[in-house]
Design an enzyme around this catalytic site. Structure first.
Site, PDB file in Angstrom:
ATOM      1  N   GLY A 158       0.768  -1.230  -0.148  1.00 49.26           N
ATOM      2  CA  GLY A 158       0.050   0.006   0.038  1.00 49.26           C
ATOM      3  C   GLY A 158       0.761   1.216   0.095  1.00 49.26           C
ATOM      4  N   ARG A 159       0.263   2.398   0.568  1.00 49.59           N
ATOM      5  CA  ARG A 159       1.155   3.738   0.380  1.00 49.59           C
ATOM      6  C   ARG A 159       2.328   3.350   1.286  1.00 49.59           C
ATOM      7  NH1 ARG A 159      -4.669   5.969   1.242  1.00 49.59           N
ATOM      8  NH2 ARG A 159      -4.736   4.258   3.117  1.00 49.59           N
ATOM      9  N   ILE A 160       2.448   2.882   2.428  1.00 50.19           N
ATOM     10  CA  ILE A 160       3.437   2.710   3.237  1.00 50.19           C
ATOM     11  C   ILE A 160       4.774   1.886   2.373  1.00 50.19           C
ATOM     12  CG2 ILE A 160       4.562   2.227   5.565  1.00 50.19           C
ATOM     13  CD1 ILE A 160       1.758   2.992   6.792  1.00 50.19           C
ATOM     14  N   ARG A 181      -1.926  -8.405  -1.909  1.00 47.02           N
ATOM     15  CA  ARG A 181      -3.303  -8.895  -2.198  1.00 47.02           C
ATOM     16  C   ARG A 181      -3.549  -8.889  -3.925  1.00 47.02           C
ATOM     17  NH1 ARG A 181      -7.298  -6.460   2.057  1.00 47.02           N
ATOM     18  NH2 ARG A 181      -5.868  -4.746   1.429  1.00 47.02           N
ATOM     19  N   ALA A 241       3.603  -3.211  11.101  1.00 55.55           N
ATOM     20  CA  ALA A 241       2.170  -3.347  10.909  1.00 55.55           C
ATOM     21  C   ALA A 241       1.270  -3.572  12.072  1.00 55.55           C
ATOM     22  CB  ALA A 241       2.081  -4.240   9.630  1.00 55.55           C
ATOM     23  N   ARG A 242       1.095  -4.831  12.364  1.00 54.73           N
ATOM     24  CA  ARG A 242       0.462  -5.209  13.703  1.00 54.73           C
ATOM     25  C   ARG A 242       1.262  -6.422  14.056  1.00 54.73           C
ATOM     26  NH1 ARG A 242      -1.176  -0.570  13.602  1.00 54.73           N
ATOM     27  NH2 ARG A 242      -3.066   0.238  13.774  1.00 54.73           N
ATOM     28  N   GLU A 271       0.516  -5.893  23.024  1.00 52.93           N
ATOM     29  CA  GLU A 271       1.135  -4.670  23.448  1.00 52.93           C
ATOM     30  C   GLU A 271       0.138  -3.990  24.355  1.00 52.93           C
ATOM     31  OE1 GLU A 271       1.811  -3.030  19.191  1.00 52.93           O
ATOM     32  OE2 GLU A 271       0.643  -1.336  19.841  1.00 52.93           O
ATOM     33  N   HIS A 289       5.976   0.798  19.502  1.00 53.55           N
ATOM     34  CA  HIS A 289       4.811   1.416  18.355  1.00 53.55           C
ATOM     35  C   HIS A 289       4.975   2.974  18.292  1.00 53.55           C
ATOM     36  CE1 HIS A 289       0.488   0.382  16.913  1.00 53.55           C
ATOM     37  NE2 HIS A 289       1.325   1.275  16.227  1.00 53.55           N
ATOM     38  N   ILE A 290       6.252   3.306  17.669  1.00 53.59           N
ATOM     39  CA  ILE A 290       6.417   4.592  17.396  1.00 53.59           C
ATOM     40  C   ILE A 290       6.490   5.070  15.909  1.00 53.59           C
ATOM     41  CG2 ILE A 290       7.235   5.212  19.875  1.00 53.59           C
ATOM     42  CD1 ILE A 290      10.117   4.771  18.762  1.00 53.59           C
TER      43      ILE A 290
HETATM   44  C1  8YV Z   1      -0.753   4.967  15.571  1.00 54.39           C
HETATM   45  C2  8YV Z   1      -0.717   2.991  13.938  1.00 54.39           C
HETATM   46  O1  8YV Z   1       0.304   5.602  16.370  1.00 54.39           O
HETATM   47  O2  8YV Z   1      -1.920   4.746  12.454  1.00 54.39           O
HETATM   48  C3  8YV Z   1      -1.493   3.642  12.542  1.00 54.39           C
HETATM   49  O3  8YV Z   1      -2.381   2.695  12.518  1.00 54.39           O
HETATM   50  O4  8YV Z   1      -0.446   2.015  14.281  1.00 54.39           O
HETATM   51  C4  8YV Z   1      -0.156   4.317  14.622  1.00 54.39           C
HETATM   52  O5  8YV Z   1       0.498   5.079  13.660  1.00 54.39           O
HETATM   53  C5  8YV Z   1      -1.538   4.024  16.412  1.00 54.39           C
HETATM   54  O6  8YV Z   1      -2.398   3.272  15.962  1.00 54.39           O
HETATM   55  C6  8YV Z   1      -2.214   5.007  17.656  1.00 54.39           C
HETATM   56  O7  8YV Z   1      -3.706   5.175  17.023  1.00 54.39           O
END
Ligand code: 8YV
Length: 331
Positions: A158-160, A181, A241-242, A271, A289-290
């Site tokens: 995607g974009r990122i 996908r 991502a997640r 987390e 998560h930064i």
């Molecule tokens: C956020 C992220 O900091 O944008 C997202 O999906 O994972 C991070 O940029 C986090 O979700 C806080 O809302």
């Protein structure tokens, strides 16, 4: 008598200057202490609220929506929206907005930096130095893997993903391979210098693999023992991502076995809890998560979340709705 102003719950802190624009139109209930609201308190504070501005730490599901029937607008300060049951919102006429685009470049910067840190063993080096374990130079002291010229793998284009591909292709002369996908059109592939491969080829061929795909139950633990076993012993795996995409126990076992060689993780399944085994491994780079956390980008994310709410409350279309069909249905 003037009609009462709509009420909004701001579930986590945001820059005051950005929130000031919300105060102009809404009665704002701000979670001043900025601790994650326990679920019962979240439900209670949402009573009578037309809107809420949330982050990834607040879960919006059918149960919550049914308990908060006045809620109409959900604005999340995140691009990811796996914490929101969007179909349940759509079914109840609740508009959901997120914050795409504004965080793309900062997140790509960070993903690239994490990958480089793992490849060049920066965290290991810093821990060694700070612990007083650095005794002498030696030719192979913390010798890692090159980034320039190595094959960059991207899962989720995607974009990122595309922003990371551009960095690798234009900045570091990396051949870029990706799996997604859907395949990008030829012009976009050429612009980011990326070649489409199967998922198995991606894991097997990448020297540095970065995960940037959105989370959904369909990709839960997509990266498990089988995929990890395909990776090169010298490869690195980076996740911005997640957490749920990676089976962390399988990753721990794989890192112990030396395939892949290192992992860099900004996201974790439970987390802010982190699998303790990950903490003990030398070949991990771990951050809280930064990836989107620059002042400029976080401010832009909050501003977009506010812009969406201001548009919605004044009857204008929001800028970045995830379920615009709800608005179309109403007009
Ligand atoms: C956020 C992220 O900091 O944008 C997202 O999906 O994972 C991070 O940029 C986090 O979700 C806080 O809302």
């Amino acid at each position: 008598m003037a009609s009462p102003r709509p009420a909004v719950l701001v579930a986590r802190q945001a820059p005051a200057a950005v929130l000031a624009r919300l105060h102009a139109e809404f009665d704002v209930d701000l979670n001043e202490p900025d601790v994650v609201l326990p679920r019962p308190e979240l439900l209670q504070r949402l009573q009578g609220k037309l809107a809420c501005m949330i982050t990834g730490s607040e879960r919006i599901d059918a149960e919550l929506l049914d308990a908060c029937p006045e809620l109409r607008f959900v604005s999340t300060v995140s691009v990811g929206f796996n914490h929101i049951d969007v179909p349940a919102c759509t079914a109840r006429g609740v508009v959901v907005t997120n914050t795409p685009d504004v965080l793309t470049e900062s997140t790509a910067d960070f993903g690239f930096a994490l990958m480089m840190a793992a490849a060049r063993r920066m965290s290991e080096g810093e821990r060694m130095l700070r612990d007083g374990r650095w005794q002498r130079w030696s030719w192979d002291l913390l010798a890692g893997a090159d980034v320039h010229g190595a094959t960059l793998g991207i899962l989720g284009m995607g974009r990122i993903g595309q922003a990371i591909a551009r960095r690798g292709h234009h900045g570091f002369g990396m051949p870029v391979i990706y799996h997604n996908r859907s395949r990008l059109d030829a012009a976009t592939e050429a612009a980011v210098g990326a070649r489409y491969v199967s998922q198995d080829e991606l894991f097997a061929e990448a020297d540095h693999l970065i995960l940037v795909l959105p989370y959904s139950p369909a990709v839960h633990h997509l990266v498990g023992a089988q995929q990890l076993a395909l990776m090169k012993p010298t490869a690195t795996l980076t996740n911005v991502a997640r957490g749920g995409i990676v089976d962390e126990n399988a990753l721990v076992a794989a890192l112990r076995a030396g395939r892949p060689g290192a992992a860099a993780l900004d996201v974790f399944e439970g987390e802010p809890q982190v699998n303790p085994a990950l903490l003990t491994l030398p070949n991990t780079v771990l951050t809280p998560h930064i990836a989107s956390a620059t002042i400029k980008t976080r401010t832009a994310m909050a501003a977009l979340a506010v812009d969406n709410l201001l548009a919605l409350v004044s009857g204008r279309p929001p800028l970045t709705a995830l379920n615009p069909e709800v608005i179309e249905r109403q007009t």
